[in-house]
Design an enzyme around this catalytic site. Structure first.
Site, mmCIF file in Angstrom:
data_model
loop_
_atom_site.group_PDB
_atom_site.id
_atom_site.type_symbol
_atom_site.label_atom_id
_atom_site.label_comp_id
_atom_site.label_asym_id
_atom_site.label_seq_id
_atom_site.Cartn_x
_atom_site.Cartn_y
_atom_site.Cartn_z
ATOM 1 N N THR A 1 0.315 -1.455 -0.479
ATOM 2 C CA THR A 1 -0.035 0.300 -0.052
ATOM 3 C C THR A 1 1.132 1.246 0.195
ATOM 4 O OG1 THR A 1 -1.472 1.122 1.455
ATOM 5 C CG2 THR A 1 -0.215 -0.175 2.253
ATOM 6 N N ASP A 2 0.482 2.319 -0.396
ATOM 7 C CA ASP A 2 0.916 4.066 -0.467
ATOM 8 C C ASP A 2 1.196 3.939 1.277
ATOM 9 O OD1 ASP A 2 -1.545 4.473 0.263
ATOM 10 O OD2 ASP A 2 -1.884 5.737 -1.712
ATOM 11 N N GLU A 3 0.699 3.436 1.798
ATOM 12 C CA GLU A 3 0.499 4.026 3.240
ATOM 13 C C GLU A 3 1.639 3.567 3.859
ATOM 14 O OE1 GLU A 3 -3.494 3.586 5.771
ATOM 15 O OE2 GLU A 3 -4.606 3.277 3.779
ATOM 16 N N TYR B 1 -2.250 -0.919 10.659
ATOM 17 C CA TYR B 1 -2.439 -1.255 9.576
ATOM 18 C C TYR B 1 -1.218 -0.947 8.647
ATOM 19 C CZ TYR B 1 -4.020 -1.207 4.355
ATOM 20 O OH TYR B 1 -3.582 -1.965 3.606
ATOM 21 N N LYS C 1 1.544 -3.800 7.376
ATOM 22 C CA LYS C 1 2.344 -3.919 5.451
ATOM 23 C C LYS C 1 3.376 -3.924 5.660
ATOM 24 C CE LYS C 1 -0.228 -4.544 2.855
ATOM 25 N NZ LYS C 1 -0.636 -6.270 1.990
#
Length: 336
Positions: free
Chosen positions: A131-133, A157, A161
């Site tokens: 994810t970009d997060e 979260y 990741k």
């Protein structure tokens, strides 16, 4: 090519499988433990497809025998807990699935890969879908996160990741397992779980209920139609280079408020009979609520690498994607 896809009954996983079975000759083994966020109905049309096989199993359980039985040529790892709000309430669940589960899958894939003959071993790939997060908050910066940007996760979260990405790289460096990593921006489209922003707003609006927006609604995300993401993952598993990372985004940065307003406009167009009796229509339902703890204000991805190397780019515009999404949910409502 036979692809084993973990989390294939989730939102992105099911979109990927639908795309693969409808547009390619690849066969699919779908590995999913069917959590609350899974939706087998999204794949109901393919249950009897000759190139499709479903297995109910948790990635936290031993996987070696399953890999040897089904003999995949590549693995696309999508299985994960994904909802940021849930990670703030139950971070232990995200650690268990996203970190420990990924480590277990990597170890099973490692032993399976090591037992392949020379030719199949050379072709094998494991795509870790991230994810970009993991890159953290890019508010106040003109630049966008590239594949080499440092990790700076904010939520449990995002941290889980990021840890999964680091494990994948470690398994490549330590054991030679051929790894590729992708980072995508916010996905939307048909079959998304009701807890996410866009389907939640559609559902709430049709019931005349408030449309809650965190803070002032100025948090920015890049919005990617899920079918475009599926196409990108296929390009990466077919043509991506081992050891590389690829950002997947639509160059479509929107504030949360702009997204919700776009949903309201689409509903006014396609479902005016549900419009509330007030001058603002659906937009009159918008309600600002207390911000999420540690809420990142902007995620943004530089996608030049995948565009240049793999000749992929998003095909769906935000307006057309929102229209298709709203129409799909309305069709679902009308067929219930």
């Amino acid at each position: 090519m036979k692809l084993l896809i973990s989390g294939g009954c989730g939102f992105i996983g099911s979109a990927l499988i639908r795309y693969l079975l409808a547009n390619t000759a690849h066969s699919v083994v779908n590995l999913d433990k069917l959590t609350y966020a899974a939706n087998p109905a999204a794949l109901a049309d393919f249950n009897q497809h000759p190139n499709y096989c479903f297995i109910k199993q948790d990635i936290g359980y031993p996987l070696g025998q399953l890999f040897f039985q089904h003999q995949p040529d590549a693995i696309i790892h999508l299985a994960a807990e994904t909802h940021v709000d849930n990670s703030l309430k139950q971070p232990d669940l995200f650690i268990k699935t996203n970190i420990n589960g990924t480590a277990n899958l990597l170890q099973g894939a490692r032993y399976y890969w090591q037992g392949l003959d020379h030719e199949r071993k050379a072709r094998f790939r494991l795509l870790q879908v991230s994810t970009d997060e993991v890159f953290g908050d890019w508010a106040g910066r003109q630049l966008k996160a590239s594949e080499t940007s440092p990790y700076a996760p904010s939520s449990p979260y995002a941290a889980s990741k990021a840890a999964a990405d680091h494990l994948a790289r470690a398994w490549q460096r330590s054991f030679g397992l051929p790894i590729i990593i992708s980072h995508s921006s916010n996905n939307y489209g048909p079959w998304q779980h009701a807890e996410k922003l866009i389907p939640r707003c559609i559902s709430q609006a049709l019931q005349g209920k408030p449309l809650p927006i965190y803070g002032n609604g100025k948090a920015i995300r890049d919005w990617l139609y899920v079918k475009d993401h599926a196409r990108a993952l296929v390009q990466i598993i077919e043509k991506g280079r081992v050891g590389e990372s690829y950002n997947i985004g639509a160059n479509c940065e929107k504030t949360t408020l702009a997204v919700v307003n776009a949903i309201c406009q689409a509903l006014e167009k396609f479902a005016p009979e549900y419009s509330p009796n007030n001058p603002q229509g659906f937009a009159g339902l918008i309600k600002f609520i207390q911000d999420r703890p540690g809420h990142d204000l902007r995620y943004a991805l530089n996608v030049e690498k995948i565009q240049t190397e793999l000749h992929w780019q998003a095909q769906e515009s935000f307006n057309s994607g929102i229209d298709k999404t709203v129409q799909w949910y309305l069709n679902q409502l009308n067929t219930q």
